[in-house]
Design a protein around this motif. Structure first.
Motif, PDB file in Angstrom:
ATOM      1  N   GLY A  37      28.834   1.816  76.241  1.00  0.00           N
ATOM      2  CA  GLY A  37      27.568   1.991  77.334  1.00  0.00           C
ATOM      3  C   GLY A  37      27.294   0.454  77.613  1.00  0.00           C
ATOM      4  O   GLY A  37      26.955  -0.390  76.891  1.00  0.00           O
ATOM      5  N   LEU A  38      27.146   0.121  78.938  1.00  0.00           N
ATOM      6  CA  LEU A  38      26.866  -1.095  79.531  1.00  0.00           C
ATOM      7  C   LEU A  38      25.295  -1.130  79.468  1.00  0.00           C
ATOM      8  O   LEU A  38      24.606  -0.140  79.689  1.00  0.00           O
ATOM      9  N   GLY A  47      29.650  -6.989  79.006  1.00  0.00           N
ATOM     10  CA  GLY A  47      29.341  -5.602  78.139  1.00  0.00           C
ATOM     11  C   GLY A  47      30.560  -5.325  77.381  1.00  0.00           C
ATOM     12  O   GLY A  47      30.478  -4.979  76.102  1.00  0.00           O
ATOM     13  N   LEU A  48      31.676  -5.396  77.936  1.00  0.00           N
ATOM     14  CA  LEU A  48      33.102  -5.030  77.091  1.00  0.00           C
ATOM     15  C   LEU A  48      33.057  -6.219  76.029  1.00  0.00           C
ATOM     16  O   LEU A  48      33.604  -5.709  74.879  1.00  0.00           O
ATOM     17  N   PHE A  52      33.280  -5.031  71.856  1.00  0.00           N
ATOM     18  CA  PHE A  52      34.380  -5.314  71.270  1.00  0.00           C
ATOM     19  C   PHE A  52      33.958  -5.893  69.770  1.00  0.00           C
ATOM     20  O   PHE A  52      34.411  -5.928  68.986  1.00  0.00           O
ATOM     21  N   MET A  53      32.883  -6.998  70.301  1.00  0.00           N
ATOM     22  CA  MET A  53      32.218  -7.583  68.910  1.00  0.00           C
ATOM     23  C   MET A  53      31.558  -6.404  68.015  1.00  0.00           C
ATOM     24  O   MET A  53      31.645  -6.485  66.859  1.00  0.00           O
ATOM     25  N   GLU A  54      30.848  -5.525  68.777  1.00  0.00           N
ATOM     26  CA  GLU A  54      30.000  -4.572  67.611  1.00  0.00           C
ATOM     27  C   GLU A  54      31.043  -3.705  67.270  1.00  0.00           C
ATOM     28  O   GLU A  54      30.863  -3.281  65.943  1.00  0.00           O
ATOM     29  N   GLU A  55      32.238  -3.133  67.856  1.00  0.00           N
ATOM     30  CA  GLU A  55      32.987  -2.153  67.347  1.00  0.00           C
ATOM     31  C   GLU A  55      33.985  -2.771  66.301  1.00  0.00           C
ATOM     32  O   GLU A  55      34.343  -2.347  65.191  1.00  0.00           O
ATOM     33  N   CYS A  56      34.665  -4.003  66.664  1.00  0.00           N
ATOM     34  CA  CYS A  56      35.836  -4.383  66.345  1.00  0.00           C
ATOM     35  C   CYS A  56      35.942  -5.638  65.625  1.00  0.00           C
ATOM     36  O   CYS A  56      36.584  -6.367  64.892  1.00  0.00           O
ATOM     37  N   ASN A  57      34.401  -6.423  65.481  1.00  0.00           N
ATOM     38  CA  ASN A  57      34.233  -7.753  65.188  1.00  0.00           C
ATOM     39  C   ASN A  57      35.239  -8.614  65.714  1.00  0.00           C
ATOM     40  O   ASN A  57      35.558  -9.315  64.921  1.00  0.00           O
ATOM     41  N   ALA A  58      35.613  -8.599  67.151  1.00  0.00           N
ATOM     42  CA  ALA A  58      36.596  -9.194  67.645  1.00  0.00           C
ATOM     43  C   ALA A  58      36.220 -10.007  68.853  1.00  0.00           C
ATOM     44  O   ALA A  58      35.284  -9.172  69.856  1.00  0.00           O
ATOM     45  N   LYS A  59      36.589 -11.002  69.316  1.00  0.00           N
ATOM     46  CA  LYS A  59      36.414 -11.883  70.584  1.00  0.00           C
ATOM     47  C   LYS A  59      37.500 -11.229  71.252  1.00  0.00           C
ATOM     48  O   LYS A  59      38.859 -11.813  70.829  1.00  0.00           O
ATOM     49  N   VAL A  60      37.465 -11.114  72.602  1.00  0.00           N
ATOM     50  CA  VAL A  60      38.390 -10.588  73.404  1.00  0.00           C
ATOM     51  C   VAL A  60      38.208 -11.367  74.813  1.00  0.00           C
ATOM     52  O   VAL A  60      37.230 -11.809  75.278  1.00  0.00           O
ATOM     53  N   GLU A  61      39.512 -11.353  75.390  1.00  0.00           N
ATOM     54  CA  GLU A  61      39.221 -12.103  76.787  1.00  0.00           C
ATOM     55  C   GLU A  61      39.619 -10.786  77.770  1.00  0.00           C
ATOM     56  O   GLU A  61      40.592 -10.014  77.347  1.00  0.00           O
ATOM     57  N   GLN A 114      33.712   5.242  62.308  1.00  0.00           N
ATOM     58  CA  GLN A 114      34.650   4.782  63.163  1.00  0.00           C
ATOM     59  C   GLN A 114      35.860   4.228  62.467  1.00  0.00           C
ATOM     60  O   GLN A 114      35.808   3.612  61.400  1.00  0.00           O
ATOM     61  N   SER A 115      37.009   4.590  62.903  1.00  0.00           N
ATOM     62  CA  SER A 115      38.350   4.133  62.358  1.00  0.00           C
ATOM     63  C   SER A 115      39.223   3.667  63.617  1.00  0.00           C
ATOM     64  O   SER A 115      39.100   4.352  64.702  1.00  0.00           O
ATOM     65  N   PHE A 116      40.152   2.760  63.466  1.00  0.00           N
ATOM     66  CA  PHE A 116      41.154   2.557  64.343  1.00  0.00           C
ATOM     67  C   PHE A 116      42.520   2.895  63.913  1.00  0.00           C
ATOM     68  O   PHE A 116      42.765   2.436  62.804  1.00  0.00           O
ATOM     69  N   ARG A 117      43.253   2.874  64.925  1.00  0.00           N
ATOM     70  CA  ARG A 117      44.539   3.015  64.826  1.00  0.00           C
ATOM     71  C   ARG A 117      45.573   2.447  66.239  1.00  0.00           C
ATOM     72  O   ARG A 117      44.859   2.447  67.316  1.00  0.00           O
ATOM     73  N   TRP A 118      46.685   2.081  65.651  1.00  0.00           N
ATOM     74  CA  TRP A 118      47.490   1.716  66.889  1.00  0.00           C
ATOM     75  C   TRP A 118      48.489   2.858  67.138  1.00  0.00           C
ATOM     76  O   TRP A 118      48.888   3.432  66.386  1.00  0.00           O
ATOM     77  N   VAL A 119      48.684   3.123  68.223  1.00  0.00           N
ATOM     78  CA  VAL A 119      49.767   4.179  68.768  1.00  0.00           C
ATOM     79  C   VAL A 119      50.556   3.408  69.699  1.00  0.00           C
ATOM     80  O   VAL A 119      50.384   2.652  70.727  1.00  0.00           O
TER      81      VAL A 119
END
Length: 145
Positions: A37-38, A47-48, A52-61, A114-119
């Protein structure tokens, strides 16, 4: 009075695989693209990045806009109308997540899991995702792989 719920999601593709999130919250299990959510006062890109920082602890562009909801969707959790905005994103650093190979392979018990997968894009099917808008975006990805 009708409420709108604006959501932002990132489609992260790496080596012909897309990142998806399995979650358990509010007594439900669901699979979706990373995001959420925004918050009031945020732009969609900011917001995105926060999500990503909250869910994945990652910086994204944020690379490009992919899709914005163009059909009515009622929230599965309340009486709001969902408007989702999807972007293609790129990780600015290696993801430090414990990737899983099967759905809902959570570490721990309870709510807020929460868990993450690559598909692989060649194996992605819209029905692998829970919500109608995510399914629509998955279909768009499948068409353009």
């Amino acid at each position: 009075m009708y409420k709108f719920n604006v959501r932002v999601y990132g489609v992260l593709i790496n080596q012909q695989q897309v990142l998806i999130s399995d979650e358990q919250e509010y007594g439900y299990r669901f699979t979706k693209f990373p995001g959420g959510g925004l918050e009031y006062g945020e732009g969609t890109s900011d917001g995105l990045k926060r999500e990503f920082m909250e869910e994945c602890n990652a910086k994204v562009e944020v690379i490009s806009h992919l899709y914005t909801t163009d059909f009515f969707v009622k929230s599965a959790f309340n009486d709001s109308q969902i408007i989702s905005i999807y972007y293609i994103v790129k990780s600015l650093e290696p993801l430090k997540l414990n990737f899983k190979t099967k759905p809902f392979d959570f570490e721990g018990e309870g709510e807020g899991l929460q868990s993450f997968r690559w598909v692989k894009l060649t194996e992605l099917k819209p029905e692998q995702l829970t919500f109608p808008i995510d399914q629509h975006v998955a279909a768009l990805l499948v068409q353009h792989k």
